[in-house]
Design a protein around this motif. Structure first.
Motif, PDB file in Angstrom:
ATOM      1  N   ASN A  69      31.351  49.458  23.905  1.00  0.00           N
ATOM      2  CA  ASN A  69      32.132  49.006  24.856  1.00  0.00           C
ATOM      3  C   ASN A  69      32.195  47.597  25.035  1.00  0.00           C
ATOM      4  OD1 ASN A  69      32.103  51.501  26.115  1.00  0.00           O
ATOM      5  ND2 ASN A  69      29.952  51.215  27.083  1.00  0.00           N
ATOM      6  N   VAL A  70      33.676  47.313  24.295  1.00  0.00           N
ATOM      7  CA  VAL A  70      34.003  45.884  24.162  1.00  0.00           C
ATOM      8  C   VAL A  70      34.907  45.208  24.879  1.00  0.00           C
ATOM      9  CG1 VAL A  70      34.736  44.567  22.089  1.00  0.00           C
ATOM     10  CG2 VAL A  70      33.493  46.719  21.482  1.00  0.00           C
ATOM     11  N   THR A  71      34.582  44.211  25.574  1.00  0.00           N
ATOM     12  CA  THR A  71      35.187  43.553  26.253  1.00  0.00           C
ATOM     13  C   THR A  71      35.789  42.141  25.872  1.00  0.00           C
ATOM     14  OG1 THR A  71      34.158  44.131  28.246  1.00  0.00           O
ATOM     15  CG2 THR A  71      35.298  42.304  28.832  1.00  0.00           C
ATOM     16  N   PHE A  72      37.177  41.988  26.114  1.00  0.00           N
ATOM     17  CA  PHE A  72      37.565  40.512  25.532  1.00  0.00           C
ATOM     18  C   PHE A  72      37.809  39.752  26.927  1.00  0.00           C
ATOM     19  CE2 PHE A  72      38.367  43.570  22.445  1.00  0.00           C
ATOM     20  CZ  PHE A  72      38.127  43.158  21.146  1.00  0.00           C
ATOM     21  N   THR A 117      41.189  44.201  33.636  1.00  0.00           N
ATOM     22  CA  THR A 117      40.699  43.666  34.965  1.00  0.00           C
ATOM     23  C   THR A 117      41.415  42.348  35.239  1.00  0.00           C
ATOM     24  OG1 THR A 117      38.567  44.747  34.632  1.00  0.00           O
ATOM     25  CG2 THR A 117      38.452  42.975  36.378  1.00  0.00           C
ATOM     26  N   PHE A 118      41.788  42.217  36.553  1.00  0.00           N
ATOM     27  CA  PHE A 118      42.498  40.966  36.952  1.00  0.00           C
ATOM     28  C   PHE A 118      41.503  40.367  37.983  1.00  0.00           C
ATOM     29  CE2 PHE A 118      46.485  41.893  35.166  1.00  0.00           C
ATOM     30  CZ  PHE A 118      46.649  43.441  35.256  1.00  0.00           C
ATOM     31  N   GLU A 119      41.197  39.191  37.859  1.00  0.00           N
ATOM     32  CA  GLU A 119      40.045  38.486  38.758  1.00  0.00           C
ATOM     33  C   GLU A 119      41.068  37.467  39.393  1.00  0.00           C
ATOM     34  OE1 GLU A 119      35.777  39.009  36.772  1.00  0.00           O
ATOM     35  OE2 GLU A 119      36.854  37.234  36.235  1.00  0.00           O
ATOM     36  N   GLY A 120      41.186  37.542  40.849  1.00  0.00           N
ATOM     37  CA  GLY A 120      41.720  36.540  41.884  1.00  0.00           C
ATOM     38  C   GLY A 120      41.402  35.273  41.921  1.00  0.00           C
ATOM     39  N   PRO A 121      41.232  34.528  42.921  1.00  0.00           N
ATOM     40  CA  PRO A 121      41.210  35.459  44.227  1.00  0.00           C
ATOM     41  C   PRO A 121      42.618  36.053  44.662  1.00  0.00           C
ATOM     42  CG  PRO A 121      41.438  32.972  44.709  1.00  0.00           C
ATOM     43  CD  PRO A 121      41.027  33.328  43.259  1.00  0.00           C
ATOM     44  N   ARG A 174      41.003  40.328  31.670  1.00  0.00           N
ATOM     45  CA  ARG A 174      39.791  40.951  30.853  1.00  0.00           C
ATOM     46  C   ARG A 174      40.379  42.290  30.378  1.00  0.00           C
ATOM     47  NH1 ARG A 174      35.615  39.774  34.591  1.00  0.00           N
ATOM     48  NH2 ARG A 174      35.155  41.768  34.788  1.00  0.00           N
ATOM     49  N   VAL A 175      40.120  42.569  29.125  1.00  0.00           N
ATOM     50  CA  VAL A 175      40.242  44.088  28.767  1.00  0.00           C
ATOM     51  C   VAL A 175      38.934  44.539  28.098  1.00  0.00           C
ATOM     52  CG1 VAL A 175      41.590  45.347  26.973  1.00  0.00           C
ATOM     53  CG2 VAL A 175      42.669  43.632  28.194  1.00  0.00           C
ATOM     54  N   THR A 176      38.723  46.029  28.419  1.00  0.00           N
ATOM     55  CA  THR A 176      37.616  46.479  27.847  1.00  0.00           C
ATOM     56  C   THR A 176      38.004  47.796  27.216  1.00  0.00           C
ATOM     57  OG1 THR A 176      36.240  45.688  29.479  1.00  0.00           O
ATOM     58  CG2 THR A 176      35.486  47.589  28.356  1.00  0.00           C
ATOM     59  N   LEU A 177      37.788  47.966  25.837  1.00  0.00           N
ATOM     60  CA  LEU A 177      37.771  49.258  25.168  1.00  0.00           C
ATOM     61  C   LEU A 177      36.490  49.943  25.358  1.00  0.00           C
ATOM     62  CD1 LEU A 177      39.179  47.408  21.957  1.00  0.00           C
ATOM     63  CD2 LEU A 177      40.274  48.282  23.837  1.00  0.00           C
ATOM     64  N   ASN A 178      36.452  51.154  25.910  1.00  0.00           N
ATOM     65  CA  ASN A 178      35.549  52.004  26.120  1.00  0.00           C
ATOM     66  C   ASN A 178      34.975  53.034  24.914  1.00  0.00           C
ATOM     67  OD1 ASN A 178      35.208  50.816  28.949  1.00  0.00           O
ATOM     68  ND2 ASN A 178      37.373  51.654  29.269  1.00  0.00           N
ATOM     69  N   GLY A 179      33.889  52.916  24.381  1.00  0.00           N
ATOM     70  CA  GLY A 179      33.401  53.978  23.601  1.00  0.00           C
ATOM     71  C   GLY A 179      34.343  53.812  22.337  1.00  0.00           C
ATOM     72  N   LEU A 180      34.439  52.340  21.541  1.00  0.00           N
ATOM     73  CA  LEU A 180      34.985  52.302  20.323  1.00  0.00           C
ATOM     74  C   LEU A 180      34.282  52.675  19.134  1.00  0.00           C
ATOM     75  CD1 LEU A 180      37.212  51.080  18.533  1.00  0.00           C
ATOM     76  CD2 LEU A 180      36.070  48.664  18.846  1.00  0.00           C
TER      77      LEU A 180
END
Length: 265
Positions: A102-105, A179-183, A60-66
């Motif tokens: 705050n935009v998450t892809f 953000t990298f989500e495992g496990p 996931r990628v988040t742009l904070n305060g776009l």
């Protein structure tokens, strides 16, 4: 049985954290200035990632305060260390001002982005023929987060932000994060067990406490770090998130979390 948890990296310009947890996050909290009809500053914006296992993961990628006065002008490209790429946002968002969103892809999001607002969306490109100036790579570009995540995740992740028309501008005031989500493999030290006698293992139905540590392997202090256990993988009723504070260069900070073990675990 091992409890799931959250793993957090500090801004790469400030420190290198080696936490012993399971969801990995890289943060670049330096603002990005979106210049009118030009490449952004900086171009690209970079997160250097290390010590992420090469096991399968969700990205996931988040742009904070776009913020931007005409989001339809924006073209945003993510390129991974192995050369995979994804167009996060292009030719969409319309004429409605984006204000501190705050935009998450995420490939698992319910749908594409039509208006730039706080939320989680699939990567969205409604046009064709997009191109970014060097040093961005030439196309073709991927359409999913999985395309960008192909290969080894360790190395330089680059975010290329471009404004494609005149009269409008903006900012990503809080930078961006990966953000990298495992496990992924986890390490924690049990410090208390409700079952007697204690056996150093997690038994179904017991309440346990574990010490989870973060180590700053960089040369300067981190930003403020917060860690939290996730209620998954046989773990129930985790204690609240805790602040690790600012971790100095070379220092290790530990926090103790309490949780219940699922009876069916």
């Amino acid at each position: 049985l091992q409890p799931a948890s959250v793993r957090v990296y500090a801004p790469v310009e400030e420190s290198e954290l080696e936490p012993l947890l399971s969801t990995l996050r890289g943060i670049h909290n330096i603002p990005i200035t979106i210049n009118d009809a030009a490449t952004a500053t900086p171009y690209p914006s970079v997160i250097n990632v290390a010590s992420v296992p090469t096991a399968a993961f969700n990205l996931r990628v988040t742009l904070n305060g776009l913020s931007h006065t005409f989001p339809g002008d924006l073209d945003i490209l993510l390129v991974g260390p192995s050369g995979g790429s994804v167009i996060l946002l292009s030719d969409t968002g319309g004429t409605t001002d984006a204000v501190n969103a705050n935009v998450t892809f995420d490939d698992a999001a319910p749908g594409p982005l039509t208006v730039v607002a706080t939320g989680t969306f699939k990567p969205t490109n409604t046009g064709a023929g997009d191109a970014w100036p060097a040093p961005a790579p030439a196309g073709p570009y991927g359409a999913t987060m999985a395309a960008a995540a192909a290969g080894d995740p360790n190395g330089q992740w680059r975010l290329f932000v471009l404004d494609t028309a005149t009269l409008d501008f903006g900012t990503i005031s809080g930078g961006w994060s990966l953000t990298f989500e495992g496990p992924f493999a986890q390490t924690a030290t049990l410090t208390a067990e409700s079952c007697a006698p204690a056996n150093g293992a997690l038994d179904p139905g017991e309440t346990a406490s574990a010490s989870i540590c973060l180590q700053n392997q960089g040369g300067v202090a981190s930003g403020t770090i917060v860690g939290a256990l996730q209620a998954s993988g046989g773990l129930e009723n985790p204690s609240p998130a805790q602040s690790y504070g600012v971790i100095g260069a070379g220092q290790t900070v530990c926090r103790t979390f309490t949780f219940n073990v699922d009876l069916a675990a």
